[in-house]
Design an enzyme around this catalytic site. Sequence first.
Site, PDB file in Angstrom:
ATOM      1  N   THR A 146       0.841  -1.187   0.000  1.00 62.57           N
ATOM      2  CA  THR A 146       0.000   0.000   0.000  1.00 62.57           C
ATOM      3  C   THR A 146       0.879   1.241   0.000  1.00 62.57           C
ATOM      4  O   THR A 146       2.010   1.217   0.483  1.00 62.57           O
ATOM      5  CB  THR A 146      -0.931   0.032   1.232  1.00 62.57           C
ATOM      6  OG1 THR A 146      -0.160  -0.219   2.418  1.00 62.57           O
ATOM      7  CG2 THR A 146      -2.013  -1.028   1.115  1.00 62.57           C
ATOM      8  N   SER A 200       5.525  -1.397  -1.226  1.00 63.06           N
ATOM      9  CA  SER A 200       4.987  -0.767  -2.423  1.00 63.06           C
ATOM     10  C   SER A 200       6.042   0.039  -3.172  1.00 63.06           C
ATOM     11  O   SER A 200       6.905   0.693  -2.576  1.00 63.06           O
ATOM     12  CB  SER A 200       3.836   0.169  -2.034  1.00 63.06           C
ATOM     13  OG  SER A 200       3.399   0.920  -3.148  1.00 63.06           O
ATOM     14  N   TYR A 218       5.702  -1.500 -10.239  1.00 65.16           N
ATOM     15  CA  TYR A 218       5.044  -1.002 -11.436  1.00 65.16           C
ATOM     16  C   TYR A 218       6.140  -0.833 -12.479  1.00 65.16           C
ATOM     17  O   TYR A 218       7.252  -0.403 -12.148  1.00 65.16           O
ATOM     18  CB  TYR A 218       4.393   0.360 -11.202  1.00 65.16           C
ATOM     19  CG  TYR A 218       3.220   0.364 -10.266  1.00 65.16           C
ATOM     20  CD1 TYR A 218       2.049  -0.306 -10.580  1.00 65.16           C
ATOM     21  CD2 TYR A 218       3.268   1.077  -9.067  1.00 65.16           C
ATOM     22  CE1 TYR A 218       0.952  -0.282  -9.723  1.00 65.16           C
ATOM     23  CE2 TYR A 218       2.180   1.119  -8.215  1.00 65.16           C
ATOM     24  CZ  TYR A 218       1.035   0.433  -8.540  1.00 65.16           C
ATOM     25  OH  TYR A 218      -0.030   0.462  -7.696  1.00 65.16           O
ATOM     26  N   THR A 273       2.505  -5.679 -10.318  1.00 63.72           N
ATOM     27  CA  THR A 273       1.100  -5.259 -10.378  1.00 63.72           C
ATOM     28  C   THR A 273       0.720  -5.077 -11.834  1.00 63.72           C
ATOM     29  O   THR A 273       1.312  -4.261 -12.551  1.00 63.72           O
ATOM     30  CB  THR A 273       0.880  -3.965  -9.590  1.00 63.72           C
ATOM     31  OG1 THR A 273       1.073  -4.236  -8.195  1.00 63.72           O
ATOM     32  CG2 THR A 273      -0.532  -3.441  -9.796  1.00 63.72           C
ATOM     33  N   LYS A 328       0.155  -9.781  -9.687  1.00 66.27           N
ATOM     34  CA  LYS A 328      -0.950  -9.274  -8.865  1.00 66.27           C
ATOM     35  C   LYS A 328      -1.970  -8.563  -9.752  1.00 66.27           C
ATOM     36  O   LYS A 328      -1.598  -7.712 -10.565  1.00 66.27           O
ATOM     37  CB  LYS A 328      -0.399  -8.317  -7.812  1.00 66.27           C
ATOM     38  CG  LYS A 328      -1.446  -7.695  -6.881  1.00 66.27           C
ATOM     39  CD  LYS A 328      -0.756  -6.844  -5.827  1.00 66.27           C
ATOM     40  CE  LYS A 328      -1.748  -6.199  -4.867  1.00 66.27           C
ATOM     41  NZ  LYS A 328      -2.423  -5.044  -5.510  1.00 66.27           N
ATOM     42  N   SER A 361      -6.654 -10.075  -7.103  1.00 66.76           N
ATOM     43  CA  SER A 361      -6.767  -8.705  -6.582  1.00 66.76           C
ATOM     44  C   SER A 361      -7.482  -7.820  -7.576  1.00 66.76           C
ATOM     45  O   SER A 361      -7.314  -7.969  -8.796  1.00 66.76           O
ATOM     46  CB  SER A 361      -5.365  -8.151  -6.301  1.00 66.76           C
ATOM     47  OG  SER A 361      -5.413  -6.778  -5.947  1.00 66.76           O
ATOM     48  N   HIS A 379      -7.068  -4.483  -6.948  1.00 66.99           N
ATOM     49  CA  HIS A 379      -6.354  -3.264  -6.552  1.00 66.99           C
ATOM     50  C   HIS A 379      -7.099  -2.537  -5.427  1.00 66.99           C
ATOM     51  O   HIS A 379      -7.151  -1.308  -5.385  1.00 66.99           O
ATOM     52  CB  HIS A 379      -6.175  -2.334  -7.757  1.00 66.99           C
ATOM     53  CG  HIS A 379      -4.907  -1.526  -7.711  1.00 66.99           C
ATOM     54  ND1 HIS A 379      -3.810  -1.798  -8.501  1.00 66.99           N
ATOM     55  CD2 HIS A 379      -4.546  -0.466  -6.964  1.00 66.99           C
ATOM     56  CE1 HIS A 379      -2.849  -0.928  -8.250  1.00 66.99           C
ATOM     57  NE2 HIS A 379      -3.274  -0.095  -7.312  1.00 66.99           N
ATOM     58  N   ASP A 381      -6.242 -10.893  -2.146  1.00 67.80           N
ATOM     59  CA  ASP A 381      -6.129  -9.513  -1.667  1.00 67.80           C
ATOM     60  C   ASP A 381      -7.486  -8.835  -1.793  1.00 67.80           C
ATOM     61  O   ASP A 381      -8.098  -8.885  -2.861  1.00 67.80           O
ATOM     62  CB  ASP A 381      -5.082  -8.782  -2.520  1.00 67.80           C
ATOM     63  CG  ASP A 381      -5.052  -7.288  -2.270  1.00 67.80           C
ATOM     64  OD1 ASP A 381      -4.977  -6.884  -1.102  1.00 67.80           O
ATOM     65  OD2 ASP A 381      -5.080  -6.521  -3.257  1.00 67.80           O
TER      66      ASP A 381
END
Length: 364
Positions: free
Chosen positions: A80, A108, A131, A157, A229, A251, A253, A284
Amino acid sequence: MADEIVNVNEFQVLARQALPKMYYDFYAGGAEDEHTLKKNVQEFQRIILLPRVLVDVSSIALSTNILGYTISAPIMIAPTSMHKLAHPEGELATARAAAACNTIMMLSFTASCSVEEVAASCDAVRFFQLYVCKRRDIAVNLVQRAEKSGYKAIVLTADRPRRGRKEADIKNKMILPQLKNLEGLMSIEVFSDKGSNIKPNTNEIFDPSLCWRDIAWLKSITSLPILIKGILTREDAIKAMEVGAAGIIVSNHGARQLDYTPATISVLEEVVQAVGRRVPVLLDGGVRRGTDVFKALALGAQAVLVGRPVIYGLAAKGEAGVRKVMQMLKDELELTMALAGCPSVEDISRSHVRTDRDRLQSML
């Protein structure tokens, strides 16, 4: 004591009292109508537990293994953003709490503290969430720094080609500070005269062309296992297997990207069946009770990730708050297992829950 915290949800109330409205809304809010945000929690409540009786539960074993690393319970800390908006110590406090709870923290990409600072804060197993930027050399730099700093996996992600529309952030004119992990790599202008800086900044940074064939490139720059993810469908789960993912995280997000996607618990079983237990599947989104953890495990997850409750605990009581959140969920899971007749995590099975789909099939 009348003000004693007795469940994880109560930390959200304390966080709302402790944080400026802009920051609370940033953490708590979801995309557009927040339909999926509500469903992530509500869909857990539609699953019924089916306990077994006359089972010896004098000893309950909660520990499990994720990618070869033993953790005290199947409850991990999700990646997060910007923990220093919640507490001055930021991710350092969260990392210490994770270490104290003997669980895995996923740091994160958009953390307030750098990869190196978190690694130096305590001795624990950590994964790094990535990312991929338009400038691929930035991803290379971050992955190599994470590997050098002792992180044990990369969590890619995959569900953010562009940033979702969070209307509370727009109304609040939310301004994020510069990203700590990008210092010296990219200059990110912080501006406020045009309102929120979140969407322009993130859309300029992240690479919307990222696709399945790029997993081979990512694997070529690291020896670490790669978890993907953002998987919500059987089709994407199969593709993740085909490109060699070491794990899958179901997930949406935190319901912050595309509204009206399914609640993660409602698609978990579909993904697990597609994967066939070849790699760990983690869940998640929406976990607020030990019973939620139990339900996810019964439907095939190897562990769950906890995001917002960790932030709420951090905002309310710092490192101690995060530890309390994790311990509460662990204690509730232990009680649920005892009452359901499951002496160990391995004993939790599909037969311990009934879903809406089960009820419909029984009527046919």
